[in-house]
Scaffold this active site. Sequence first.
Site, PDB file in Angstrom:
ATOM      1  N   CYS A 137      41.757   1.256  -8.904  1.00 36.81           N
ATOM      2  CA  CYS A 137      42.573   2.447  -9.176  1.00 36.81           C
ATOM      3  C   CYS A 137      43.722   2.090 -10.117  1.00 36.81           C
ATOM      4  O   CYS A 137      44.717   1.486  -9.700  1.00 36.81           O
ATOM      5  CB  CYS A 137      43.105   3.008  -7.861  1.00 36.81           C
ATOM      6  SG  CYS A 137      44.186   4.420  -8.081  1.00 36.81           S
ATOM      7  N   CYS A 140      47.032   3.896  -9.239  1.00 38.10           N
ATOM      8  CA  CYS A 140      47.746   3.342  -8.076  1.00 38.10           C
ATOM      9  C   CYS A 140      48.418   2.022  -8.422  1.00 38.10           C
ATOM     10  O   CYS A 140      49.525   1.745  -7.966  1.00 38.10           O
ATOM     11  CB  CYS A 140      46.780   3.072  -6.917  1.00 38.10           C
ATOM     12  SG  CYS A 140      45.554   4.330  -6.646  1.00 38.10           S
ATOM     13  N   ASP A 141      47.747   1.170  -9.184  1.00 35.47           N
ATOM     14  CA  ASP A 141      48.194  -0.216  -9.319  1.00 35.47           C
ATOM     15  C   ASP A 141      48.622  -0.632 -10.719  1.00 35.47           C
ATOM     16  O   ASP A 141      49.123  -1.740 -10.899  1.00 35.47           O
ATOM     17  CB  ASP A 141      47.063  -1.159  -8.844  1.00 35.47           C
ATOM     18  CG  ASP A 141      46.745  -0.943  -7.379  1.00 35.47           C
ATOM     19  OD1 ASP A 141      47.679  -0.633  -6.619  1.00 35.47           O
ATOM     20  OD2 ASP A 141      45.568  -1.050  -6.996  1.00 35.47           O
TER      21      ASP A 141
END
Length: 321
Positions: A137, A140-141
């Site tokens: 992701c 997300c990261d």
Amino acid sequence: MDKKVLEYDVTILGGGPAGLSAGVYAARAALKCAIVDITMFGGQPSNYADIENYMGFPEIGGFELSEKFEEHCNKFGADKYPMQEIVSVDLTSNPKTVETQEYIFKSKTVILAMGAGPKKLDIPGEKEYTGRGVSYCAVCDGAFYKDKEVAVIGGGNTAVEEGIYLTRFAKKVYIIHRRDTFRADKILVKRAEENPKIEFIYDTIPLEIHGAPSEGIGGGKVNGIVLKNVKTDKVTTLNIDGVFPFVGVIPNTELVNGQIKQDAYGFIVTDERMAASEPGVFAAGDIRTTPLRQVITAVSDGAVSATYAAKYIEESILSAV
Ligand code: NAP
């Protein structure tokens, strides 16, 4: 503690684009409708950076679009059950049964819209370093990789789109593809080619992900990936700080495997009404066998599935008279 038994016309499993769209169509068809998800609602697009091919929104964040879907669904009164750990699903019983840790849903029809999850590379180091340099992701990261170097694996839309997104943070993004032509849309490939932070590595597969020893600075985190050129067989190591595998999706069918017809890859086979092989069971979105897995097609599938779930119930009542 006894579980609460809830009765519905339709239970929709999955609160992504297909499930929320099915919720709108089911509620507007006056069906008593529950939408159940093991996480919060939104599905895969919640993790996409930008979406440029959903009609009416030339550019919108994936999370923002998911929020709009949920708001839209809220307007028509489907009952929502997020964060439900689903224990079992019986598609063959009458009524059909979905059991979670808290509830037992009994319904005339079920719409399977659990979507799909990231396919794994299945190479040494992938599992070990997930969350410590291996991520599925970018949204997300990505921010963890400011001024670092990362490798994206894959040649589809997700790999190229998310590779472009990662250049917001990383100083260098390698997109490593096993062939020399991309599956991704040409417009995306062109955009990536024009991005000075992106370097393509063609005809290459990853063999192993390396990490630093767990002690010391940067310990226990990814620091390299071993690659093999499939044309020359040459093996090299690329020093990078993160690996983002985007090599396709696998259907989230664990709960229903064996109860309905699935294709060789596990995707649920439906007809054009989204009806699965078991009467009263429908499937919509990425979980089904379909030539195009997009947000727009998932939403369309959801609409069709709920419309024909309503017709199925209507016909069952008429045939019982
Ligand atoms: P995909 O289109 O199936 O592409 C997977 C890529 O990974 C392919 O290039 C494939 O190579 C490569 N690959 C597969 N297994 C591999 C392995 N073991 N090692 C190395 N490479 C491997 O998957 P996706 O990009 O995740 O997209 C999934 C679906 O979602 C697609 O239908 C896509 O169009 C859709 N999508 C939609 C949106 C949107 O609506 N905006 C955004 C993103 C994705 P080959 O090309 O050689 O097979």
